[in-house]
Design an enzyme around this catalytic site. Structure first.
Site, PDB file in Angstrom:
ATOM      1  N   ASP A 196     -57.133 -21.125  32.290  1.00 40.62           N
ATOM      2  CA  ASP A 196     -58.256 -20.367  31.733  1.00 40.62           C
ATOM      3  C   ASP A 196     -59.484 -20.501  32.629  1.00 40.62           C
ATOM      4  O   ASP A 196     -60.241 -19.546  32.804  1.00 40.62           O
ATOM      5  CB  ASP A 196     -58.578 -20.817  30.299  1.00 40.62           C
ATOM      6  CG  ASP A 196     -58.776 -22.319  30.160  1.00 40.62           C
ATOM      7  OD1 ASP A 196     -58.383 -23.064  31.084  1.00 40.62           O
ATOM      8  OD2 ASP A 196     -59.314 -22.757  29.136  1.00 40.62           O
TER       9      ASP A 196
ATOM     10  N   ASP B 111     -62.922 -25.704  37.043  1.00 38.47           N
ATOM     11  CA  ASP B 111     -64.249 -26.300  37.199  1.00 38.47           C
ATOM     12  C   ASP B 111     -64.258 -27.184  38.451  1.00 38.47           C
ATOM     13  O   ASP B 111     -64.489 -26.714  39.541  1.00 38.47           O
ATOM     14  CB  ASP B 111     -64.608 -27.147  35.972  1.00 38.47           C
ATOM     15  CG  ASP B 111     -65.001 -26.312  34.764  1.00 38.47           C
ATOM     16  OD1 ASP B 111     -65.483 -25.184  34.954  1.00 38.47           O
ATOM     17  OD2 ASP B 111     -64.839 -26.796  33.650  1.00 38.47           O
TER      18      ASP B 111
HETATM   19  C1  PRP Z   1     -60.116 -27.504  30.801  1.00 40.70           C
HETATM   20  C2  PRP Z   1     -59.630 -26.179  31.335  1.00 40.70           C
HETATM   21  C3  PRP Z   1     -58.838 -26.558  32.551  1.00 40.70           C
HETATM   22  C4  PRP Z   1     -59.584 -27.767  33.071  1.00 40.70           C
HETATM   23  C5  PRP Z   1     -60.480 -27.364  34.196  1.00 40.70           C
HETATM   24  O1  PRP Z   1     -59.082 -28.087  30.041  1.00 40.70           O
HETATM   25  O2  PRP Z   1     -58.812 -25.528  30.379  1.00 40.70           O
HETATM   26  O3  PRP Z   1     -57.518 -26.918  32.212  1.00 40.70           O
HETATM   27  O4  PRP Z   1     -60.377 -28.278  31.971  1.00 40.70           O
HETATM   28  O5  PRP Z   1     -61.250 -28.465  34.629  1.00 40.70           O
HETATM   29  P1  PRP Z   1     -61.163 -29.073  36.096  1.00 40.70           P
HETATM   30  O6  PRP Z   1     -61.070 -27.951  37.080  1.00 40.70           O
HETATM   31  O7  PRP Z   1     -62.468 -29.821  36.195  1.00 40.70           O
HETATM   32  O8  PRP Z   1     -59.991 -29.994  36.160  1.00 40.70           O
HETATM   33  P2  PRP Z   1     -59.353 -29.267  29.013  1.00 40.70           P
HETATM   34  O9  PRP Z   1     -59.139 -30.573  29.675  1.00 40.70           O
HETATM   35  O10 PRP Z   1     -60.678 -29.049  28.352  1.00 40.70           O
HETATM   36  O11 PRP Z   1     -58.188 -29.106  27.941  1.00 40.70           O
HETATM   37  P3  PRP Z   1     -57.859 -27.812  27.053  1.00 40.70           P
HETATM   38  O12 PRP Z   1     -57.296 -26.785  27.973  1.00 40.70           O
HETATM   39  O13 PRP Z   1     -56.868 -28.282  26.052  1.00 40.70           O
HETATM   40  O14 PRP Z   1     -59.160 -27.361  26.431  1.00 40.70           O
HETATM   41 MN    MN Z   2     -57.185 -26.701  30.046  1.00 42.25          MN
END
Ligand code: PRP
Ligand code: MN
Ligand code: MG
Length: 182
Positions: A102, A105
């Site tokens: 999705d 970051d």
């Molecule tokens: C969020 C998002 C990505 C990740 C991106 O997931 O959905 O998977 O963080 O961050 P990064 O590039 O800094 O690694 P999250 O850990 O919030 O879990 P979720 O998808 O269950 O919300």
């Molecule tokens: Mn995620």
């Protein structure tokens, strides 16, 4: 409050904008993978809603599988070490893999997943993300398909959560600061 819209500052991408961009991504993937079978790997949980729509925008055979990963506490932000909570059900050897996210970051999640999946000898791996937030990047990851590049906004909806809320918005919205502060 019962009114989830009360926490939304503004709509960044409407349902119509998301549908239109995902149609374009699906067409690009359909062209690029002609004659191939795709294994889509969704990263739980944020990717599921995007992945469901993206898969239907691709006019080729698409198999789907999922991984769930979790950060290893506070050391993760520097080390990028993540823990696999749920592994794939299928073997990826010789498969054409598209990892679906999705949002990217820091890039740490995908950096780890790319290394991990390459070690399993797939035929290819590409990344498809709905949102890309380059301002927060700590490690570069190669993005083959990108829906939208966004500023460092606190975005929710269409799979993205804050404390497990807002994932079911059909649009991407920017959260009001009072919804996540204090
Ligand atoms: C969020 C998002 C990505 C990740 C991106 O997931 O959905 O998977 O963080 O961050 P990064 O590039 O800094 O690694 P999250 O850990 O919030 O879990 P979720 O998808 O269950 O919300
Ligand atoms: Mn995620
Ligand atoms: Mg999350």
């Amino acid at each position: 409050s019962n009114n989830m819209m009360a926490d939304v500052e503004k709509i960044l991408f409407s349902e119509e904008q998301l549908t239109s961009r995902i149609k374009e991504l699906g067409e690009a993937i359909t062209r690029d993978y002609a004659g191939k079978e795709i294994l889509m790997i969704g990263v739980l949980r944020g990717a599921v809603i995007f992945m469901a729509d993206l898969a239907r925008a691709i006019k080729l055979p698409v198999a789907i599988d999922f991984m769930a990963v979790s950060s290893y506490g506070s050391s993760t932000s520097s080390s990028g070490v993540v823990r696999i909570l749920k592994d794939l059900d299928e073997d990826v050897e010789n498969k054409h893999v598209i990892i679906v996210e999705d949002i990217i970051d820091s890039g740490l999640t995908l950096n780890y997943l790319m290394d991990n999946l390459w070690s399993r000898k797939p035929a290819s791996i590409k990344i498809c993300t709905l949102l890309n937030k380059p301002d927060r990047r700590k490690v570069e990851v190669p993005i083959a398909y990108n829906g939208f590049t966004i500023p460092d906004y606190f975005v929710v909806g269409y799979g993205l959560d804050f404390a497990e809320k807002y994932r079911n918005f059909p649009f991407i919205g920017v959260l009001k600061p009072e919804a996540y502060e204090g």
